[in-house]
Design a protein around this motif. Structure first.
Motif, PDB file in Angstrom:
ATOM      1  N   ARG A  72     -17.883  -5.287 -45.709  1.00 33.60           N
ATOM      2  CA  ARG A  72     -17.418  -6.398 -44.883  1.00 33.60           C
ATOM      3  C   ARG A  72     -15.896  -6.472 -44.872  1.00 33.60           C
ATOM      4  NH1 ARG A  72     -21.507 -11.405 -46.289  1.00 33.60           N
ATOM      5  NH2 ARG A  72     -23.361 -10.404 -45.471  1.00 33.60           N
ATOM      6  N   SER A  73     -15.281  -6.337 -46.040  1.00 32.83           N
ATOM      7  CA  SER A  73     -13.819  -6.427 -46.082  1.00 32.83           C
ATOM      8  C   SER A  73     -13.197  -5.237 -45.355  1.00 32.83           C
ATOM      9  CB  SER A  73     -13.324  -6.526 -47.521  1.00 32.83           C
ATOM     10  OG  SER A  73     -13.661  -5.375 -48.248  1.00 32.83           O
ATOM     11  N   GLY A 127     -12.249 -14.661 -49.739  1.00 27.78           N
ATOM     12  CA  GLY A 127     -12.461 -13.836 -50.937  1.00 27.78           C
ATOM     13  C   GLY A 127     -12.476 -14.677 -52.198  1.00 27.78           C
ATOM     14  N   ILE A 128     -11.562 -15.631 -52.278  1.00 28.17           N
ATOM     15  CA  ILE A 128     -11.519 -16.516 -53.451  1.00 28.17           C
ATOM     16  C   ILE A 128     -12.779 -17.363 -53.515  1.00 28.17           C
ATOM     17  CG2 ILE A 128     -10.325 -18.523 -54.437  1.00 28.17           C
ATOM     18  CD1 ILE A 128      -7.689 -17.253 -53.394  1.00 28.17           C
ATOM     19  N   ASP A 129     -13.219 -17.898 -52.364  1.00 29.64           N
ATOM     20  CA  ASP A 129     -14.454 -18.689 -52.333  1.00 29.64           C
ATOM     21  C   ASP A 129     -15.653 -17.847 -52.759  1.00 29.64           C
ATOM     22  OD1 ASP A 129     -13.046 -20.903 -51.485  1.00 29.64           O
ATOM     23  OD2 ASP A 129     -13.597 -20.674 -49.362  1.00 29.64           O
ATOM     24  N   LEU A 130     -15.710 -16.620 -52.265  1.00 28.63           N
ATOM     25  CA  LEU A 130     -16.812 -15.731 -52.623  1.00 28.63           C
ATOM     26  C   LEU A 130     -16.810 -15.442 -54.118  1.00 28.63           C
ATOM     27  CD1 LEU A 130     -19.188 -13.996 -51.726  1.00 28.63           C
ATOM     28  CD2 LEU A 130     -17.565 -12.150 -51.270  1.00 28.63           C
ATOM     29  N   LYS A 174       2.677 -12.302 -35.354  1.00 27.10           N
ATOM     30  CA  LYS A 174       2.917 -12.276 -36.796  1.00 27.10           C
ATOM     31  C   LYS A 174       2.282 -13.493 -37.456  1.00 27.10           C
ATOM     32  CE  LYS A 174       6.424 -13.858 -38.978  1.00 27.10           C
ATOM     33  NZ  LYS A 174       7.686 -14.281 -39.492  1.00 27.10           N
ATOM     34  N   ASN A 175       2.469 -14.651 -36.854  1.00 26.16           N
ATOM     35  CA  ASN A 175       1.879 -15.875 -37.404  1.00 26.16           C
ATOM     36  C   ASN A 175       0.354 -15.824 -37.377  1.00 26.16           C
ATOM     37  OD1 ASN A 175       4.423 -16.932 -37.850  1.00 26.16           O
ATOM     38  ND2 ASN A 175       4.479 -18.049 -35.911  1.00 26.16           N
ATOM     39  N   LEU A 176      -0.198 -15.275 -36.308  1.00 28.62           N
ATOM     40  CA  LEU A 176      -1.648 -15.138 -36.198  1.00 28.62           C
ATOM     41  C   LEU A 176      -2.192 -14.212 -37.287  1.00 28.62           C
ATOM     42  CD1 LEU A 176      -4.294 -15.670 -34.633  1.00 28.62           C
ATOM     43  CD2 LEU A 176      -3.721 -13.683 -33.219  1.00 28.62           C
ATOM     44  N   ILE A 177      -1.518 -13.094 -37.479  1.00 29.77           N
ATOM     45  CA  ILE A 177      -1.952 -12.136 -38.509  1.00 29.77           C
ATOM     46  C   ILE A 177      -1.839 -12.760 -39.899  1.00 29.77           C
ATOM     47  CG2 ILE A 177      -1.356  -9.948 -39.628  1.00 29.77           C
ATOM     48  CD1 ILE A 177      -0.631  -8.914 -36.823  1.00 29.77           C
ATOM     49  N   GLN A 178      -0.744 -13.466 -40.156  1.00 29.92           N
ATOM     50  CA  GLN A 178      -0.602 -14.130 -41.461  1.00 29.92           C
ATOM     51  C   GLN A 178      -1.707 -15.148 -41.671  1.00 29.92           C
ATOM     52  OE1 GLN A 178       3.425 -15.637 -41.273  1.00 29.92           O
ATOM     53  NE2 GLN A 178       4.254 -13.863 -42.366  1.00 29.92           N
ATOM     54  N   SER A 179      -2.044 -15.865 -40.616  1.00 27.16           N
ATOM     55  CA  SER A 179      -3.118 -16.851 -40.702  1.00 27.16           C
ATOM     56  C   SER A 179      -4.455 -16.162 -40.995  1.00 27.16           C
ATOM     57  CB  SER A 179      -3.201 -17.639 -39.402  1.00 27.16           C
ATOM     58  OG  SER A 179      -4.333 -18.463 -39.391  1.00 27.16           O
ATOM     59  N   GLN A 180      -4.714 -15.047 -40.333  1.00 22.35           N
ATOM     60  CA  GLN A 180      -5.962 -14.307 -40.551  1.00 22.35           C
ATOM     61  C   GLN A 180      -6.028 -13.751 -41.971  1.00 22.35           C
ATOM     62  OE1 GLN A 180      -5.864 -11.497 -37.315  1.00 22.35           O
ATOM     63  NE2 GLN A 180      -6.942 -12.891 -35.921  1.00 22.35           N
ATOM     64  N   PHE A 181      -4.929 -13.208 -42.452  1.00 27.97           N
ATOM     65  CA  PHE A 181      -4.903 -12.704 -43.827  1.00 27.97           C
ATOM     66  C   PHE A 181      -5.112 -13.840 -44.818  1.00 27.97           C
ATOM     67  CE2 PHE A 181      -2.571  -8.736 -42.445  1.00 27.97           C
ATOM     68  CZ  PHE A 181      -3.560  -7.869 -42.859  1.00 27.97           C
ATOM     69  N   SER A 182      -4.534 -14.981 -44.538  1.00 25.59           N
ATOM     70  CA  SER A 182      -4.716 -16.146 -45.396  1.00 25.59           C
ATOM     71  C   SER A 182      -6.178 -16.563 -45.416  1.00 25.59           C
ATOM     72  CB  SER A 182      -3.837 -17.298 -44.903  1.00 25.59           C
ATOM     73  OG  SER A 182      -4.060 -18.445 -45.676  1.00 25.59           O
ATOM     74  N   ASP A 183      -6.828 -16.556 -44.241  1.00 27.02           N
ATOM     75  CA  ASP A 183      -8.254 -16.895 -44.165  1.00 27.02           C
ATOM     76  C   ASP A 183      -9.102 -15.903 -44.954  1.00 27.02           C
ATOM     77  OD1 ASP A 183      -7.630 -19.047 -42.564  1.00 27.02           O
ATOM     78  OD2 ASP A 183      -8.233 -18.067 -40.679  1.00 27.02           O
ATOM     79  N   VAL A 184      -8.774 -14.616 -44.828  1.00 27.34           N
ATOM     80  CA  VAL A 184      -9.509 -13.584 -45.566  1.00 27.34           C
ATOM     81  C   VAL A 184      -9.332 -13.794 -47.073  1.00 27.34           C
ATOM     82  CG1 VAL A 184      -9.601 -11.109 -46.080  1.00 27.34           C
ATOM     83  CG2 VAL A 184      -9.459 -11.895 -43.706  1.00 27.34           C
ATOM     84  N   LYS A 185      -8.117 -14.096 -47.479  1.00 29.51           N
ATOM     85  CA  LYS A 185      -7.844 -14.324 -48.902  1.00 29.51           C
ATOM     86  C   LYS A 185      -8.639 -15.525 -49.405  1.00 29.51           C
ATOM     87  CE  LYS A 185      -4.109 -15.403 -52.113  1.00 29.51           C
ATOM     88  NZ  LYS A 185      -2.697 -15.719 -52.259  1.00 29.51           N
ATOM     89  N   GLU A 186      -8.632 -16.620 -48.647  1.00 29.16           N
ATOM     90  CA  GLU A 186      -9.381 -17.813 -49.049  1.00 29.16           C
ATOM     91  C   GLU A 186     -10.879 -17.520 -49.116  1.00 29.16           C
ATOM     92  OE1 GLU A 186      -8.419 -21.207 -46.611  1.00 29.16           O
ATOM     93  OE2 GLU A 186      -6.267 -20.884 -46.885  1.00 29.16           O
ATOM     94  N   GLY A 225     -10.281  -3.467 -40.791  1.00 24.59           N
ATOM     95  CA  GLY A 225     -10.192  -2.584 -39.627  1.00 24.59           C
ATOM     96  C   GLY A 225     -10.003  -3.359 -38.340  1.00 24.59           C
ATOM     97  N   LEU A 226     -10.733  -4.477 -38.217  1.00 21.51           N
ATOM     98  CA  LEU A 226     -10.579  -5.303 -37.021  1.00 21.51           C
ATOM     99  C   LEU A 226      -9.172  -5.894 -36.922  1.00 21.51           C
ATOM    100  CD1 LEU A 226     -13.993  -7.195 -36.958  1.00 21.51           C
ATOM    101  CD2 LEU A 226     -13.197  -5.483 -35.326  1.00 21.51           C
ATOM    102  N   ILE A 227      -8.671  -6.359 -38.054  1.00 21.22           N
ATOM    103  CA  ILE A 227      -7.340  -6.962 -38.060  1.00 21.22           C
ATOM    104  C   ILE A 227      -6.284  -5.918 -37.720  1.00 21.22           C
ATOM    105  CG2 ILE A 227      -5.586  -8.029 -39.531  1.00 21.22           C
ATOM    106  CD1 ILE A 227      -7.904  -9.486 -40.960  1.00 21.22           C
TER     107      ILE A 227
END
Length: 119
Positions: free
Chosen positions: A4-5, A55-58, A41-53, A10-12
């Motif tokens: 999944r990651s 991952g932490i939740d998981l 850039k802001n969109l990508i940072q937001s997406q990476f932040s969402d992925v990180k969150e 890959g999508l990002i």
């Protein structure tokens, strides 16, 4: 989880590269291009932040689940042990009685066989 990651990564990356190629191939003024790049850039940072969150939740869910599972397994093991010990106590007299009866039957058979062996 790795699949999944990898797919998400890959999508990002694919989206980013596709977006950048589109931006560079589109005839746009310098200011607009900079604004679009900043927006992406802001969109990508937001997406990476969402992925990180995510991952932490998981990770927290896995820790909680494994702790809960461990406790459940310990409780089941304890209950099974107690049930077996209880069964052992309850059936102990019956098993002894059955063993005694089997022994008596064996002795009776031996006594019955003696006259047959003499013939």
């Amino acid at each position: 989880m790795a699949d999944r990651s990898s797919i998400l990564f890959g999508l990002i990356v694919g989206g980013t590269v596709g977006g950048l190629l589109t931006l560079f191939n589109t005839p746009v003024s310098g200011k607009k291009l900079i604004q679009k790049l900043e927006s992406n850039k802001n969109l990508i940072q937001s997406q990476f932040s969402d992925v990180k969150e995510s991952g932490i939740d998981l990770k927290e869910q896995i820790v909680t689940s494994s702790t809960h599972s461990s406790e459940t397994i310990k409780n089941i093991t304890k209950d099974l042990r107690e049930s077996f010990e209880n069964w052992d106590k309850i059936t102990s007299e019956s098993r002894k009685s059955i063993q005694k009866e089997l022994s008596e039957i064996e002795n009776s058979i031996k006594i019955m066989e003696k006259p047959l062996n003499k013939q």
